[in-house]
Design a protein around this motif. Structure first.
Motif, mmCIF file in Angstrom:
data_model
loop_
_atom_site.group_PDB
_atom_site.id
_atom_site.type_symbol
_atom_site.label_atom_id
_atom_site.label_comp_id
_atom_site.label_asym_id
_atom_site.label_seq_id
_atom_site.Cartn_x
_atom_site.Cartn_y
_atom_site.Cartn_z
ATOM 1 N N GLN A 573 0.828 -1.202 0.000
ATOM 2 C CA GLN A 573 0.000 0.000 0.000
ATOM 3 C C GLN A 573 0.865 1.256 0.000
ATOM 4 O O GLN A 573 1.898 1.308 0.679
ATOM 5 N N ALA A 575 1.097 5.100 1.160
ATOM 6 C CA ALA A 575 0.484 5.910 2.218
ATOM 7 C C ALA A 575 -0.261 7.113 1.663
ATOM 8 O O ALA A 575 -1.195 7.618 2.296
ATOM 9 N N LYS A 582 -5.265 4.300 2.469
ATOM 10 C CA LYS A 582 -4.458 3.371 3.258
ATOM 11 C C LYS A 582 -5.295 2.622 4.286
ATOM 12 O O LYS A 582 -5.029 1.441 4.585
ATOM 13 N N VAL A 583 -6.328 3.251 4.815
ATOM 14 C CA VAL A 583 -7.167 2.609 5.815
ATOM 15 C C VAL A 583 -7.816 1.329 5.276
ATOM 16 O O VAL A 583 -8.092 0.403 6.037
ATOM 17 N N SER A 585 -6.403 -0.947 3.368
ATOM 18 C CA SER A 585 -5.453 -2.046 3.583
ATOM 19 C C SER A 585 -5.210 -2.283 5.065
ATOM 20 O O SER A 585 -5.065 -3.437 5.503
ATOM 21 N N ASP A 586 -5.149 -1.192 5.848
ATOM 22 C CA ASP A 586 -4.958 -1.349 7.296
ATOM 23 C C ASP A 586 -6.004 -2.301 7.878
ATOM 24 O O ASP A 586 -5.686 -3.218 8.648
ATOM 25 N N GLU A 587 -7.255 -2.059 7.508
ATOM 26 C CA GLU A 587 -8.354 -2.794 8.138
ATOM 27 C C GLU A 587 -8.441 -4.241 7.663
ATOM 28 O O GLU A 587 -8.735 -5.131 8.461
ATOM 29 N N ALA A 590 -5.699 -6.138 9.432
ATOM 30 C CA ALA A 590 -6.057 -6.377 10.832
ATOM 31 C C ALA A 590 -7.101 -7.484 10.951
ATOM 32 O O ALA A 590 -7.027 -8.339 11.851
ATOM 33 N N TYR A 601 2.382 -7.216 5.501
ATOM 34 C CA TYR A 601 1.895 -5.883 5.126
ATOM 35 C C TYR A 601 3.078 -4.954 4.919
ATOM 36 O O TYR A 601 3.931 -4.815 5.798
ATOM 37 N N VAL A 603 3.966 -0.968 3.696
ATOM 38 C CA VAL A 603 3.460 0.371 3.397
ATOM 39 C C VAL A 603 4.623 1.251 2.959
ATOM 40 O O VAL A 603 5.670 1.285 3.624
#
Length: 639
Positions: A573, A575, A582-583, A585-587, A590, A601, A603
């Motif tokens: 991803q 940033a 980006k959120v 991929s973050d979620e 997780a 992961y 970034v």
């Protein structure tokens, strides 16, 4: 992600059955190629051409030899290259020389934020002048005036949602508004006299409108009709009496129409069995070129414009001509040429001498092109019998006695197309023993408008099943390890990777996701403001998150189905991505971690939607191969 892309295509069709019947012959030819590091492949040069100097002795180009893109000048006579910019942080992309000057224009954004500005610089001064110093604006070069005393710029500086056309006189660089766009048009061309502006307006992803705005009478004339068709302007003749445009009206594929502005008469000018995607006129209209998306590979035709007589185009072996620039004197032509086994190279062609000259040699000299794999077009039957085209890379070492793992590769979009062309990342994986099948699933451009619209509001269903049936085709090849097939994709293709793992959890052994959509509700609500003109068309194809469509959008969003994912996943991803935040991929990362599934992961703090810095491209390929070697490739039995 996702703007609907213009239709595109390729040639030499190899049917799945034919390929299967050739297995024995191909196996006899299998051999172990020399294996290359990603650093060696990343040392290949990526180059693009902008235009000729005033005396046509030099060419302005961009290349990434420094690790990011900078601007260079190529000497046509001896092919030597001179560095003009030396940016260490942001990529600079050449736009053009200032007419009758050695000064030049380049474009750059900040960290991939897509708010590009246009800069003026001279070869003797290291300082650059921002010609578009408007905060939080996206600015694109839109051509030169006929007298070459002004530059047109497409910019959303007035209203972040819409692009206007501004005129900047080169003497002062003061901007004046040439066309104010208050109604959601996309300005797509200015006539030589500046009287007319060609406009398009999105309706759906399968239909738009074409208009001609008369700046003298302040009137707008609709040239399109109510049929479901795509329309886009191509070129104006100098006398302002003729405009050429492409349309799919009454046809599966786009063709060129010649429109008489004075009489209002439109007549079909050129068509092919594939999409005709571009036409351009040379400076004094001595020549015109036509581009055809021929089954995933460009076919370019050259004509004497006055007579319409075809002229032999320079013959370059295995060429995929990506761009043609005819010089202002119409004596020289600059060609950008690619192939599946070599990065893009630049050539000049002199019309008088009929002399073709290669200016660049972009393949790293440490690499033998014979160790790289030539792409071929295959077709396979999907779940409903629909024939699906794909671009296939078979490892040279593959044989029934040396079975290889494989990847289904999914392009971006929706509406994109995998094409015959060079990719460091694909060649790296294939060179290391992974077969790659780049599937042009239903909804891809280049195969007719019926095929293009087949995925409308059916995403993660028919298009995903095409990927699954691509996997089944791979598994049928007797040199593929059928237990070791994964899926790889970027942007919309990354969403397909996540969807495959969530909705077809037993099909693919691993997933490689590059900035893929995980939550359609959020993505469609957070599209950049300058996509406003296409918002309605986007919602028509995918669904409107503020309506009852939200139920389906949630159901097909991998984020809300993460608990179903049970196969290893790696996610990359940027940033600064403004398309897939980006959120997203973050979620999803997780969520998958909660399942106790291996997930990696990565970034990049200095990238946006897509990775342009060599260092990050190298890291992506290295980590992908290590992940595949660990989780996809069948491990040898230990004794």
């Amino acid at each position: 992600m996702m703007m609907v892309q213009s239709k595109s295509v390729l040639a030499v069709v190899v049917m799945a059955g034919l390929l299967g019947s050739c297995n024995k012959k191909e196996e006899d030819k299998s051999r172990i190629p020399k294996q290359y590091t990603i650093e060696q492949l990343a040392s290949n040069l990526s180059v693009s051409a902008a235009g000729f100097s005033a005396d046509e002795s030099k060419v302005l180009v961009s290349n990434n030899s420094s690790g990011i893109f900078n601007v260079y000048e190529l000497n046509v006579a001896d092919t030597t290259s001179k560095e003009l910019t030396s940016s260490k942080k942001e990529s600079f992309f050449a736009v053009d020389y200032l007419p009758k000057s050695d000064n030049y224009i380049y474009s750059a954004d900040q960290g991939g934020d897509e708010n590009a500005h246009l800069y003026l610089r001279s070869k003797t001064d290291s300082t650059a002048k921002d010609l578009t110093p408007w905060p939080k604006s996206a600015n694109n070069f839109a051509g030169w005036s006929d007298d070459k005393k002004a530059m047109y710029v497409s910019s959303n500086k007035r209203d972040p949602k819409f692009f206007d056309i501004w005129k900047l006189e080169t003497a002062s660089w003061k901007p004046t508004l040439l066309f104010e766009n208050k109604d959601g048009y996309t300005p797509s061309g200015v006539s030589k006299s500046e009287r007319y502006v060609a406009l398009t307006k999105e309706i759906t992803s399968d239909k738009n409108d074409l208009y001609l705005y008369d700046r003298t009478s302040k009137t707008t004339k609709r040239l399109s009709n109510d049929n479901e068709a795509i329309w886009f302007p191509l070129a104006f003749e100098k006398n302002d009496s003729i405009m050429y445009y492409a349309t799919s009206d009454g046809s599966e594929f786009t063709y060129i129409t010649k429109y008489n502005i004075n009489s209002g008469k439109a007549e079909k000018y050129f068509e092919d069995k594939w999409d005709v995607v571009n036409m351009s006129l040379s400076e004094n209209e001595k020549y015109h070129t036509i581009f055809i998306n021929d089954d995933g590979k460009n076919k370019v035709l050259l004509f004497d414009h006055a007579s319409g007589k075809a002229i032999n185009f320079p013959d370059i072996k295995d060429a995929d001509v990506l761009n043609v620039i005819i010089s202002p004197t119409e004596r020289n032509m600059l060609l950008t040429v690619g192939s599946s086994t070599s990065p893009t190279n630049l050539y000049t062609y002199n019309f008088e001498k009929k002399e073709l000259k290669q200016l660049t040699s972009t393949l790293n000299k440490a690499i033998d092109e014979n160790d790289l794999v030539k792409a071929e077009v295959v077709r396979f039957k999907s779940f409903d019998g629909k024939e699906i085209p794909a671009i296939y890379y078979k490892p040279l070492q593959a044989s029934k006695d040396s079975k290889t793992p494989a990847l289904v590769w999914v392009h971006g979009g929706p509406g994109g197309q995998s094409r015959v062309g060079f990719s460091n990342s694909i060649q790296y994986l294939v060179n290391h023993g992974y077969a790659v099948l780049a599937v042009n699933n239903r909804g891809s451009s280049g195969y007719g408008k019926t095929f293009y619209k087949m995925d409308n509001k059916d995403h993660s269903n028919g298009d995903l099943k095409d990927c699954v049936w691509g996997k089944k085709w791979l598994a049928e090849q007797n040199y593929i390890d059928s237990s070791a097939i994964g899926i790889y994709g970027g942007s919309y293709g990354g969403c397909m990777v996540l969807a495959a793992l969530a909705f077809q959890p037993d099909e693919f052994k691993v997933g490689v996701d590059l900035f893929g959509v995980a939550n359609w509700l959020r993505t469609l609500r957070s599209i950049p403001p300058y996509w406003e003109a296409a918002r309605k068309a986007l919602y028509d194809e995918l669904g409107d998150p503020s309506t009852a469509d939200s139920v389906r959008l949630k159901s097909i969003s991998p984020l809300f189905n993460y608990e179903k994912i049970k196969k290893p996943l790696i996610v990359f991803q940027g940033a600064n991505d403004v398309r897939v935040l980006k959120v997203e991929s973050d979620e999803i990362v997780a969520g998958v971690k909660k399942n106790g599934i291996p997930v990696e992961y990565v970034v990049y703090r200095d990238e946006g939607h897509g990775f342009v810095k060599k260092e990050n491209q190298i890291t992506t390929s290295k980590k992908t191969l290590a992940f595949l070697d660990k989780y996809l490739k069948t491990q040898p039995e230990t004794k």
